[in-house]
Design a protein around this motif. Structure first.
Motif, short mmCIF file in Angstrom:
data_model
loop_
_atom_site.label_atom_id
_atom_site.label_comp_id
_atom_site.label_asym_id
_atom_site.label_seq_id
_atom_site.Cartn_x
_atom_site.Cartn_y
_atom_site.Cartn_z
N ARG A 34 28.16 23.62 -43.91
CA ARG A 34 28.76 23.58 -42.59
C ARG A 34 27.71 24.12 -41.62
N GLU A 35 27.52 23.46 -40.49
CA GLU A 35 26.53 23.88 -39.51
C GLU A 35 27.20 24.38 -38.24
N ASP A 36 26.59 25.40 -37.62
CA ASP A 36 27.11 25.85 -36.33
C ASP A 36 26.38 25.11 -35.21
N GLN A 43 19.40 31.67 -45.79
CA GLN A 43 19.88 30.62 -44.89
C GLN A 43 21.27 30.15 -45.27
N GLU A 44 21.51 29.99 -46.56
CA GLU A 44 22.79 29.47 -47.01
C GLU A 44 23.91 30.50 -46.91
N LEU A 45 23.55 31.77 -46.88
CA LEU A 45 24.55 32.83 -46.72
C LEU A 45 24.58 33.38 -45.29
N ASN A 46 23.80 32.73 -44.42
CA ASN A 46 23.73 33.15 -43.00
C ASN A 46 23.34 34.62 -42.90
N ASN A 57 22.45 26.46 -37.64
CA ASN A 57 22.43 27.32 -38.81
C ASN A 57 23.34 26.73 -39.89
N GLU A 58 22.87 26.78 -41.13
CA GLU A 58 23.61 26.19 -42.24
C GLU A 58 24.34 27.26 -43.04
N MET A 108 23.81 13.27 -45.66
CA MET A 108 24.74 13.15 -44.54
C MET A 108 24.49 14.27 -43.55
N LYS A 109 24.49 13.94 -42.27
CA LYS A 109 24.26 14.93 -41.23
C LYS A 109 25.54 15.18 -40.45
#
Length: 216
Positions: free
Chosen positions: A59-61, A177-180, A65-66, A38-39
């Protein structure tokens, strides 16, 4: 048509008639690791029930960024997608498989009917939303009130508890990436955890030793 035994095995708490309807209306789909289910912004045409595997919800900004929010495991459903489906809204999240995954997809046309007609489905949707909301609150607490080293330990604990494994086969880049964060920061913090005896770093994976030790 899905064999009724599959529904009974993974969702035994549904009424028999509902199990039969899911078996008739649903479709079993298989996905390889890393596939996007799902996008963000996608029109939702169906909801998913997880049969096997593991799904990560992000969650994407606005820049793409994820940020990792929580896992979906067998026997669960993505509550946010179910709520968006009921309200006919676009997806506010991204879902990606972490391992080989099998799900049941159910067309939206059945959502309102089952919510009104079956108490077990109603309670399942409400319970799913409550549980995922608690997962999000826990994640938000660590984002807002914890340092990056504590957030990293929380991330590793989530992995350990969800997979029931002390082996984390995720690259520093993916964790960053997952922790920004950045790979350099994650690498430095992993070295710190290793020095404290909390983890061991191997060439292909991270081994969790004891995450209960306090960071100083």
């Amino acid at each position: 048509m899905i064999p009724i035994e599959i529904i009974q095995e993974h969702f035994p708490f549904f009424e028999k008639e509902l199990q039969e309807q899911i078996a008739d209306a649903g479709e079993v789909r298989e996905f390889e690791p890393g596939e996007i289910l799902m996008k963000t912004g996608q029109n939702i045409r169906s909801t998913m029930l997880v049969l096997s595997g593991l799904i990560k919800i992000f969650r994407e900004d606005e820049e793409g960024n994820e940020f990792f929010m929580y896992y979906l495991q067998p026997g669960q459903a993505c509550a946010l997608s179910m709520v968006c489906a009921i309200r006919q809204e676009t997806s506010q999240i991204m879902a990606k498989t972490s391992t080989k995954t099998e799900v049941i997809t159910i067309p939206l046309t059945y959502m309102d009917q089952w919510m009104a007609g079956y108490k077990s489905w109603y309670h399942f949707v409400v319970s799913s939303y409550r549980d995922r909301f608690e997962d999000m609150l826990q994640t938000i607490d660590h984002i807002a009130f914890r340092n990056m080293d504590e957030r990293l330990v929380f991330y590793l604990q989530q992995h350990q508890n969800t997979l029931k494994s002390n082996i984390v086969s995720v690259s520093f880049t993916e964790i960053a990436q997952e922790l920004n964060s950045s790979r350099e920061v994650i690498s430095r913090l992993m070295k710190k955890l290793a020095e404290k005896g909390m983890i061991k770093q191997h060439k292909s994976h991270i081994e969790i030793i004891n995450l209960q030790k306090l960071l100083s």
